[in-house]
Design a protein around this motif. Structure first.
Motif, short mmCIF file in Angstrom:
data_model
loop_
_atom_site.label_atom_id
_atom_site.label_comp_id
_atom_site.label_asym_id
_atom_site.label_seq_id
_atom_site.Cartn_x
_atom_site.Cartn_y
_atom_site.Cartn_z
N ASN A 199 0.81 -1.22 0.00
CA ASN A 199 0.00 0.00 0.00
C ASN A 199 0.84 1.27 0.00
N THR A 200 2.17 1.14 0.20
CA THR A 200 3.04 2.31 0.27
C THR A 200 2.96 3.14 -1.00
N ASN A 201 3.03 2.51 -2.17
CA ASN A 201 2.95 3.23 -3.43
C ASN A 201 1.59 3.90 -3.60
N ASN A 202 0.53 3.21 -3.20
CA ASN A 202 -0.81 3.77 -3.26
C ASN A 202 -0.93 5.00 -2.37
N GLU A 203 -0.35 4.93 -1.17
CA GLU A 203 -0.39 6.07 -0.24
C GLU A 203 0.38 7.25 -0.82
N ALA A 204 1.51 6.98 -1.44
CA ALA A 204 2.31 8.05 -2.04
C ALA A 204 1.54 8.69 -3.19
N LYS A 205 0.87 7.89 -4.00
CA LYS A 205 0.08 8.44 -5.12
C LYS A 205 -1.06 9.30 -4.59
N PHE A 206 -1.78 8.80 -3.56
CA PHE A 206 -2.87 9.59 -3.01
C PHE A 206 -2.35 10.90 -2.44
N THR A 207 -1.25 10.84 -1.71
CA THR A 207 -0.68 12.05 -1.11
C THR A 207 -0.33 13.08 -2.18
N GLU A 208 0.21 12.62 -3.29
CA GLU A 208 0.54 13.53 -4.39
C GLU A 208 -0.72 14.21 -4.94
N TYR A 209 -1.76 13.43 -5.21
CA TYR A 209 -3.02 14.02 -5.70
C TYR A 209 -3.63 14.94 -4.66
N TRP A 210 -3.57 14.54 -3.40
CA TRP A 210 -4.15 15.33 -2.32
C TRP A 210 -3.45 16.69 -2.22
N GLU A 211 -2.14 16.68 -2.10
CA GLU A 211 -1.41 17.92 -1.86
C GLU A 211 -1.32 18.82 -3.08
N GLN A 212 -1.21 18.25 -4.27
CA GLN A 212 -1.02 19.06 -5.46
C GLN A 212 -2.31 19.45 -6.16
N LYS A 213 -3.38 18.69 -5.98
CA LYS A 213 -4.60 18.96 -6.73
C LYS A 213 -5.80 19.25 -5.84
#
Length: 151
Positions: A5-19
């Motif tokens: 789930n680490t990669n999934n969490e990193a992807k979500f964090t990117e969408y969350w913070e940037q978009k």
């Protein structure tokens, strides 16, 4: 071995913070009088997330359709379908005065939830709430360090 789930969490964090987070700030900033608090936390099920929006008088709920549309537009379906809003009524206060030029560069200006820390996890991961149950404050776990094969 890395948690899958680490990669999934990193992807979500990117969408969350940037978009999504900047869009939520724009929507609330244009429509809400006074202070507000935005927080994202884990939901009850796997990969579920809850976006807590706290305003005085729960006025953010009036914009739930606009916020939901922004979430659905900016997050991929894999995240959007597992992310929901939770609207709360409360009062936000800043922990310091940001007009003091001597401390302004050393201060975290995030709003503090005055009602205490309402959430905790039995097996916390990085970013989860780790604050006290009293009104003395709140915190999250972090950072995650990898030394060799161990975290």
């Amino acid at each position: 071995m890395l948690n899958p789930n680490t990669n999934n969490e990193a992807k979500f964090t990117e969408y969350w913070e940037q978009k999504l987070l900047p869009q939520i700030v724009d929507i609330l900033g244009a429509n809400i009088q006074g202070t507000y608090s935005i927080n994202v936390r884990r939901g009850d099920g796997p990969d579920q997330r809850v976006i807590d929006l706290m305003t005085q008088g729960n006025c953010a709920k009036k914009y739930s359709d606009v916020l939901e549309a922004a979430k659905n537009e900016l997050l991929p379906e894999e995240f959007s379908s597992k992310t929901q809003f939770d609207f709360r009524s409360g009062k936000c206060a800043y922990c310091v005065d940001d007009t003091d030029s001597q401390t302004s560069s050393q201060v975290d200006y995030s709003a503090h939830y005055l009602g205490g820390n309402p959430h905790h996890y039995k097996t916390p991961v990085m970013g989860d709430s780790a604050g006290s149950r009293s009104n003395d404050g709140s915190a999250t776990l972090g950072p995650l360090l990898q030394i060799g094969e161990k975290f």
